[in-house]
Every structure is written in structure tokens, then in C-alpha cells.
Write a protein that holds these residues in place. Sequence first.
Motif, PDB file in Angstrom:
ATOM      1  N   TRP A 185       0.844  -1.200   0.000  1.00  0.00           N
ATOM      2  CA  TRP A 185       0.000   0.000   0.000  1.00  0.00           C
ATOM      3  C   TRP A 185       0.883   1.255   0.000  1.00  0.00           C
ATOM      4  O   TRP A 185       0.611   2.200  -0.739  1.00  0.00           O
ATOM      5  CB  TRP A 185      -0.923  -0.012   1.224  1.00  0.00           C
ATOM      6  CG  TRP A 185      -1.781   1.205   1.275  1.00  0.00           C
ATOM      7  CD1 TRP A 185      -1.579   2.337   2.001  1.00  0.00           C
ATOM      8  CD2 TRP A 185      -2.979   1.439   0.518  1.00  0.00           C
ATOM      9  NE1 TRP A 185      -2.566   3.243   1.762  1.00  0.00           N
ATOM     10  CE2 TRP A 185      -3.431   2.734   0.859  1.00  0.00           C
ATOM     11  CE3 TRP A 185      -3.702   0.680  -0.399  1.00  0.00           C
ATOM     12  CZ2 TRP A 185      -4.578   3.284   0.303  1.00  0.00           C
ATOM     13  CZ3 TRP A 185      -4.845   1.234  -0.956  1.00  0.00           C
ATOM     14  CH2 TRP A 185      -5.277   2.516  -0.603  1.00  0.00           C
ATOM     15  N   LEU A 200       2.116  15.248 -12.819  1.00  0.00           N
ATOM     16  CA  LEU A 200       0.917  15.929 -13.319  1.00  0.00           C
ATOM     17  C   LEU A 200       1.050  17.444 -13.156  1.00  0.00           C
ATOM     18  O   LEU A 200       0.738  18.199 -14.076  1.00  0.00           O
ATOM     19  CB  LEU A 200      -0.270  15.414 -12.505  1.00  0.00           C
ATOM     20  CG  LEU A 200      -1.654  15.604 -13.074  1.00  0.00           C
ATOM     21  CD1 LEU A 200      -1.824  14.793 -14.330  1.00  0.00           C
ATOM     22  CD2 LEU A 200      -2.678  15.151 -12.049  1.00  0.00           C
ATOM     23  N   LYS A 201       1.537  17.863 -12.002  1.00  0.00           N
ATOM     24  CA  LYS A 201       1.714  19.297 -11.727  1.00  0.00           C
ATOM     25  C   LYS A 201       2.734  19.894 -12.700  1.00  0.00           C
ATOM     26  O   LYS A 201       2.563  21.011 -13.173  1.00  0.00           O
ATOM     27  CB  LYS A 201       2.184  19.524 -10.273  1.00  0.00           C
ATOM     28  CG  LYS A 201       1.190  19.067  -9.230  1.00  0.00           C
ATOM     29  CD  LYS A 201       0.009  19.994  -9.124  1.00  0.00           C
ATOM     30  CE  LYS A 201      -1.008  19.435  -8.143  1.00  0.00           C
ATOM     31  NZ  LYS A 201      -2.304  20.079  -8.232  1.00  0.00           N
ATOM     32  N   SER A 208       1.430   7.078  -6.399  1.00  0.00           N
ATOM     33  CA  SER A 208       0.399   8.091  -6.636  1.00  0.00           C
ATOM     34  C   SER A 208       0.960   9.499  -6.392  1.00  0.00           C
ATOM     35  O   SER A 208       0.595  10.439  -7.088  1.00  0.00           O
ATOM     36  CB  SER A 208      -0.831   7.835  -5.772  1.00  0.00           C
ATOM     37  OG  SER A 208      -0.520   8.011  -4.424  1.00  0.00           O
ATOM     38  N   ASN A 248      -6.299  17.480  -9.917  1.00  0.00           N
ATOM     39  CA  ASN A 248      -5.563  18.134  -8.828  1.00  0.00           C
ATOM     40  C   ASN A 248      -4.577  17.163  -8.167  1.00  0.00           C
ATOM     41  O   ASN A 248      -3.459  17.527  -7.836  1.00  0.00           O
ATOM     42  CB  ASN A 248      -6.563  18.670  -7.806  1.00  0.00           C
ATOM     43  CG  ASN A 248      -5.893  19.488  -6.731  1.00  0.00           C
ATOM     44  OD1 ASN A 248      -4.808  20.015  -6.933  1.00  0.00           O
ATOM     45  ND2 ASN A 248      -6.528  19.577  -5.586  1.00  0.00           N
ATOM     46  N   ALA A 249      -5.012  15.918  -7.976  1.00  0.00           N
ATOM     47  CA  ALA A 249      -4.143  14.930  -7.321  1.00  0.00           C
ATOM     48  C   ALA A 249      -4.570  13.519  -7.698  1.00  0.00           C
ATOM     49  O   ALA A 249      -5.707  13.310  -8.141  1.00  0.00           O
ATOM     50  CB  ALA A 249      -4.220  15.100  -5.814  1.00  0.00           C
ATOM     51  N   ILE A 250      -3.637  12.603  -7.515  1.00  0.00           N
ATOM     52  CA  ILE A 250      -3.954  11.191  -7.750  1.00  0.00           C
ATOM     53  C   ILE A 250      -3.730  10.443  -6.444  1.00  0.00           C
ATOM     54  O   ILE A 250      -2.692  10.601  -5.805  1.00  0.00           O
ATOM     55  CB  ILE A 250      -3.125  10.611  -8.900  1.00  0.00           C
ATOM     56  CG1 ILE A 250      -3.577  11.271 -10.214  1.00  0.00           C
ATOM     57  CG2 ILE A 250      -3.285   9.089  -9.006  1.00  0.00           C
ATOM     58  CD1 ILE A 250      -2.774  10.940 -11.415  1.00  0.00           C
ATOM     59  N   LYS A 251      -4.751   9.673  -6.051  1.00  0.00           N
ATOM     60  CA  LYS A 251      -4.690   8.960  -4.762  1.00  0.00           C
ATOM     61  C   LYS A 251      -4.749   7.451  -5.005  1.00  0.00           C
ATOM     62  O   LYS A 251      -5.379   7.008  -5.975  1.00  0.00           O
ATOM     63  CB  LYS A 251      -5.912   9.333  -3.907  1.00  0.00           C
ATOM     64  CG  LYS A 251      -5.923  10.762  -3.419  1.00  0.00           C
ATOM     65  CD  LYS A 251      -6.954  10.981  -2.315  1.00  0.00           C
ATOM     66  CE  LYS A 251      -8.341  10.494  -2.635  1.00  0.00           C
ATOM     67  NZ  LYS A 251      -9.348  10.818  -1.646  1.00  0.00           N
ATOM     68  N   PRO A 252      -4.146   6.683  -4.132  1.00  0.00           N
ATOM     69  CA  PRO A 252      -4.282   5.218  -4.294  1.00  0.00           C
ATOM     70  C   PRO A 252      -5.674   4.760  -3.881  1.00  0.00           C
ATOM     71  O   PRO A 252      -6.315   5.391  -3.044  1.00  0.00           O
ATOM     72  CB  PRO A 252      -3.222   4.662  -3.352  1.00  0.00           C
ATOM     73  CG  PRO A 252      -2.986   5.729  -2.350  1.00  0.00           C
ATOM     74  CD  PRO A 252      -3.302   7.037  -2.985  1.00  0.00           C
ATOM     75  N   LYS A 305       2.264   1.904  -3.350  1.00  0.00           N
ATOM     76  CA  LYS A 305       1.230   2.467  -4.220  1.00  0.00           C
ATOM     77  C   LYS A 305       1.013   3.944  -3.890  1.00  0.00           C
ATOM     78  O   LYS A 305       0.782   4.755  -4.787  1.00  0.00           O
ATOM     79  CB  LYS A 305      -0.065   1.677  -4.017  1.00  0.00           C
ATOM     80  CG  LYS A 305      -0.912   1.668  -5.236  1.00  0.00           C
ATOM     81  CD  LYS A 305      -2.119   0.843  -5.074  1.00  0.00           C
ATOM     82  CE  LYS A 305      -3.130   1.277  -6.102  1.00  0.00           C
ATOM     83  NZ  LYS A 305      -4.447   0.807  -5.799  1.00  0.00           N
ATOM     84  N   THR A 352       1.178  12.540  -9.108  1.00  0.00           N
ATOM     85  CA  THR A 352       0.685  13.898  -8.841  1.00  0.00           C
ATOM     86  C   THR A 352       1.766  14.926  -9.162  1.00  0.00           C
ATOM     87  O   THR A 352       1.488  15.955  -9.780  1.00  0.00           O
ATOM     88  CB  THR A 352       0.227  14.023  -7.367  1.00  0.00           C
ATOM     89  OG1 THR A 352      -0.739  13.008  -7.111  1.00  0.00           O
ATOM     90  CG2 THR A 352      -0.371  15.385  -7.077  1.00  0.00           C
ATOM     91  N   PHE A 409      -6.501   3.607  -9.019  1.00  0.00           N
ATOM     92  CA  PHE A 409      -6.145   4.904  -8.472  1.00  0.00           C
ATOM     93  C   PHE A 409      -7.380   5.794  -8.596  1.00  0.00           C
ATOM     94  O   PHE A 409      -8.285   5.499  -9.373  1.00  0.00           O
ATOM     95  CB  PHE A 409      -4.977   5.515  -9.250  1.00  0.00           C
ATOM     96  CG  PHE A 409      -3.651   4.890  -8.923  1.00  0.00           C
ATOM     97  CD1 PHE A 409      -2.869   5.374  -7.887  1.00  0.00           C
ATOM     98  CD2 PHE A 409      -3.184   3.809  -9.652  1.00  0.00           C
ATOM     99  CE1 PHE A 409      -1.648   4.789  -7.582  1.00  0.00           C
ATOM    100  CE2 PHE A 409      -1.955   3.214  -9.355  1.00  0.00           C
ATOM    101  CZ  PHE A 409      -1.188   3.722  -8.313  1.00  0.00           C
TER     102      PHE A 409
END
Lengths: 145, 147
Positions: free
Chosen positions: A123, A137-138, A130, B109-113, A126, A134, B119
Amino acid sequence: MTFREFILSRVQLFFFLVTLILAASAILGGILMPEKELHYYHLFSPFIIAGLCTLPSCVTYFRREPTLKQYIFRLVTQFLLTEGVVMLLISPPDNIGDNRMLFYFLLGGAVLIIYVLATLMMWYQKYLQSRQFTQQLKKLQASEN
Amino acid sequence: MQTKITRIQRNQPEFLEIHCHTVNDEVREIIAFVKSRQGQLTGTADDRLYEIAVSDIFYIESVDNKGFIYTKEKVYETRQKLYELEEILKEKHFLRVSKSTLLNLMKVNAIKPALNSRFIAVLYSGEQVVISRKYVSELRKALKGDH
């Protein structure tokens, strides 16, 4: 997750299990059999056990997207299979006497702890992925704006 | 329908003229395609036709063979198929993130698990869109600039 990524994650799990089994052997052995002498061939045990314990994790591979229920069911199946494999592989020492139940209880507990730690590690991995997504992405958004 | 292409001088504006008997679905599809190439999509909401700037779109979803365009304030229905839109919008940072969703990466805005190898994309609007396990590698490529 592609099949290749799945296999790579299983290899990671294998080595993580080897480390944890070594630690568990040291702790449990120290408590239950501090006088026991080990031979060189005993060094293979963590690898064999980790290998056999990694096999049940193959039930968590899905070709199609699983539902949450299916996913949890497979995780529980994996855990029970792992417990079964460990219980079959490791038998209590002869001189344990009336402490057989305690031995299996401790063993089952150790498997549970290792399983929870391994799941948490996956976890966390992962979560890091993530975070990386992010950040990328920014960067992409900043370059486009 | 016959087609005719006429070359014009560079100083003249390019335009597309359609001569038709009735403005039917086929004609509307052609108009929608041309507009989408110019950074605009056509969608309907409250029985009215709207021009939607691609930059305003958060994501596009297909539900029961109907396409829906989601912006910050409104949801529009579109006649265009998801695979057509995917082809048109891939240059504009739209990415297929599940079987039925096309996501605008510029609005994330964001990527979360999430559980079961998925995701979650959290959009600037606060909405959350699921990124399926199968499309994670595509996302990775797109963010690395390989897409």
C-alpha cells in the motif's frame, strides 16, 4: 497492472517475506528454542518458506477489473492459504511438550503480522507511486500553462 | 452526400460550407467533428445546443451508449462516441482512464491510491474519477510524455 508488473511485485514480495521470516525465526527461535543449534542447510528455509508463501498471492491476479468484494475475498483466500502453507511446513519441535497449541498460535500470529506488514508495504508503495503521478501531473500542467 | 474541396489563397479564411436538405444527425455529426478539431465540442443540455471549449471539460463519460461531457458547472450530452473523442482529444491531454471515461489531465488536482489496484483522480472541481488498473500504464506513459 500488467502480468509483468504483477510478477515483479511478487518478486518484491518474496524478498520482503524472506527478510521478515528471518526476523521472525530469530525472535521466535530465541524465545522458544534458545539452545537449538542450526545447520547451514537451515539457511535455505526462509527462501523455501517465502517462495511457498508467495505462491498463494497468485490468487490476487485478475485479468479483468475486480469488484471490491472479489478483491477482499481474494485477499482473505490468499491469507488463509498462506496460513495453511506455513502450518504444513513448520512442525513444532519434539521437546515442546504441552506447548504445541501455543506454538501454532504464535506461528499463526507471526504469519498474520507478516501478512499485514507485507500488505502495508504494498500500500505504501502504491501511495508513493500516486505521489509521483501527482508531481508529474503538476509539472505537465505548469508546462502547458 | 457529395464533397467538394476548393483551394483558396492563404490570406482568405478557411471555412466549411454544408449544403443539405435537412439538418439531420449526419450533418450534426460532421459539424461536431469539425468543431472538436478546433478545440470545441458540441453538447446538449436542457434541450439546447451548446459549444463547449475543450479546456473547460473535466471528463467525458459514456453511460448506456450515451456520452456525457462534464464541466465545472454543467453536464452536456454528446452524440459523439467515446473512441472518436479519444482520438480527437488525445493531443489535448485527454486520456482514457477506464472503459467508459476520458479524463482531462489538466483538470486533475491529485492522484490517490485506491483499493483493488486502482487509483483515484481528484479533480479541481472536487469530483473523483476512478483510474482502472488496466489504464495505469497509459497514465504513466502520458505523464512521462511518451503518450
